[in-house]
Write an enzyme that holds these catalytic residues in place. Structure first.
Site, PDB file in Angstrom:
ATOM      1  N   HIS A  22      81.503 101.342   2.505  1.00 56.45           N
ATOM      2  CA  HIS A  22      82.625 102.340   2.608  1.00 56.45           C
ATOM      3  C   HIS A  22      82.116 103.268   3.931  1.00 56.45           C
ATOM      4  O   HIS A  22      81.134 103.524   4.147  1.00 56.45           O
ATOM      5  CB  HIS A  22      82.597 103.297   1.438  1.00 56.45           C
ATOM      6  CG  HIS A  22      83.920 104.083   0.903  1.00 56.45           C
ATOM      7  ND1 HIS A  22      84.492 105.032   2.093  1.00 56.45           N
ATOM      8  CD2 HIS A  22      84.632 103.911   0.174  1.00 56.45           C
ATOM      9  CE1 HIS A  22      85.415 105.237   1.480  1.00 56.45           C
ATOM     10  NE2 HIS A  22      85.804 104.613   0.298  1.00 56.45           N
ATOM     11  N   HIS A  81      78.595  89.253  -3.642  1.00 55.07           N
ATOM     12  CA  HIS A  81      79.579  89.686  -4.644  1.00 55.07           C
ATOM     13  C   HIS A  81      79.562  91.101  -5.203  1.00 55.07           C
ATOM     14  O   HIS A  81      78.484  91.510  -5.402  1.00 55.07           O
ATOM     15  CB  HIS A  81      79.006  88.701  -5.634  1.00 55.07           C
ATOM     16  CG  HIS A  81      78.968  87.328  -5.382  1.00 55.07           C
ATOM     17  ND1 HIS A  81      80.086  86.649  -4.751  1.00 55.07           N
ATOM     18  CD2 HIS A  81      77.846  86.712  -5.000  1.00 55.07           C
ATOM     19  CE1 HIS A  81      79.592  85.276  -4.456  1.00 55.07           C
ATOM     20  NE2 HIS A  81      78.323  85.403  -4.730  1.00 55.07           N
ATOM     21  N   HIS A  86      86.127  99.753   2.755  1.00 55.47           N
ATOM     22  CA  HIS A  86      87.276 100.960   2.853  1.00 55.47           C
ATOM     23  C   HIS A  86      86.558 101.681   3.981  1.00 55.47           C
ATOM     24  O   HIS A  86      85.650 102.429   3.687  1.00 55.47           O
ATOM     25  CB  HIS A  86      87.839 101.675   1.571  1.00 55.47           C
ATOM     26  CG  HIS A  86      88.638 102.689   1.722  1.00 55.47           C
ATOM     27  ND1 HIS A  86      88.513 103.886   1.421  1.00 55.47           N
ATOM     28  CD2 HIS A  86      89.988 102.291   2.202  1.00 55.47           C
ATOM     29  CE1 HIS A  86      89.573 104.584   1.541  1.00 55.47           C
ATOM     30  NE2 HIS A  86      90.663 103.676   1.970  1.00 55.47           N
ATOM     31  N   GLU A 110      93.921 104.694   5.606  1.00 50.41           N
ATOM     32  CA  GLU A 110      94.044 106.085   5.804  1.00 50.41           C
ATOM     33  C   GLU A 110      94.163 106.511   7.320  1.00 50.41           C
ATOM     34  O   GLU A 110      93.924 105.642   8.211  1.00 50.41           O
ATOM     35  CB  GLU A 110      92.687 106.898   5.277  1.00 50.41           C
ATOM     36  CG  GLU A 110      92.541 106.743   4.169  1.00 50.41           C
ATOM     37  CD  GLU A 110      91.501 107.478   3.196  1.00 50.41           C
ATOM     38  OE1 GLU A 110      91.067 108.676   3.826  1.00 50.41           O
ATOM     39  OE2 GLU A 110      91.078 107.299   2.103  1.00 50.41           O
TER      40      GLU A 110
END
Length: 182
Positions: A90, A85, A68, A48
């Protein structure tokens, strides 16, 4: 491995001593430090506008981890931190050095200090967690008052987190030089 530029034309930068599994996807303005291990199916995206992901030295990003960064934010993962895992990290977020984020945990829009141990199936959002704190299995930490009352990390958590880092640094070195024929 899938390495892609983001729409702004920024490409991932990966240390030569890092190991990235062929099934991992790394997109955009991502910096990966020395001796990092990135396991199968990890997804690391800074695609982004204005986003960035920085992964410090000796980290391990295990199977199915998602990292992200939202537009105009950063994800910063401190040195020798384990993302285990299936966890989701974020941005905006900063995770300190020598931390452990457990299986299927979600951390978003927060700051986690150095030496923290976040156990499995945890949700952390919108808070600042001081260095050296532990979040137990299944806890939800979305209020600063809860974050301020967390217990200190125990010796067993530190020992476990250190052993995971050592193992994955060894794997990063081993896999970089191994082929199916060796």
């Amino acid at each position: 491995m899938m390495l892609l530029k983001n729409p702004a034309g920024e490409s991932p930068r990966i240390s030569a001593s890092a190991y990235v599994c062929e099934s991992a996807a790394i997109i955009g303005n991502v910096i990966i430090g020395e001796r990092v291990f990135i396991a199968p199916n990890a997804s690391i995206r800074a695609d982004e506008p204005g986003s960035m992901v920085i992964i410090g030295e000796g980290c391990n990003i295990q199977d199915n981890v998602v990292i992200h960064a939202l537009a105009h934010t950063r994800v910063v993962i401190g040195d020798y931190t384990s993302l285990s895992h299936g966890c989701i990290v974020h941005g905006p977020i900063t995770v300190g050095k020598n931390c452990f984020i457990g299986f299927n945990s979600v951390v978003f829009d927060c700051s986690i200090g150095d030496g923290c141990f976040v156990s499995h199936r945890v949700l952390i959002r919108g808070v600042n967690i001081a260095s050296g704190k532990a979040v137990q299995d299944g806890e939800v930490v979305i209020r600063q008052t809860k974050a301020d009352t967390l217990e200190n990390v125990g010796v067993e958590h530190n020992d476990f987190a250190s052993s995971v880092v050592r193992t994955n640094i060894m794997l990063a070195g081993s896999y970089r030089y191994r082929t199916l024929d060796s």
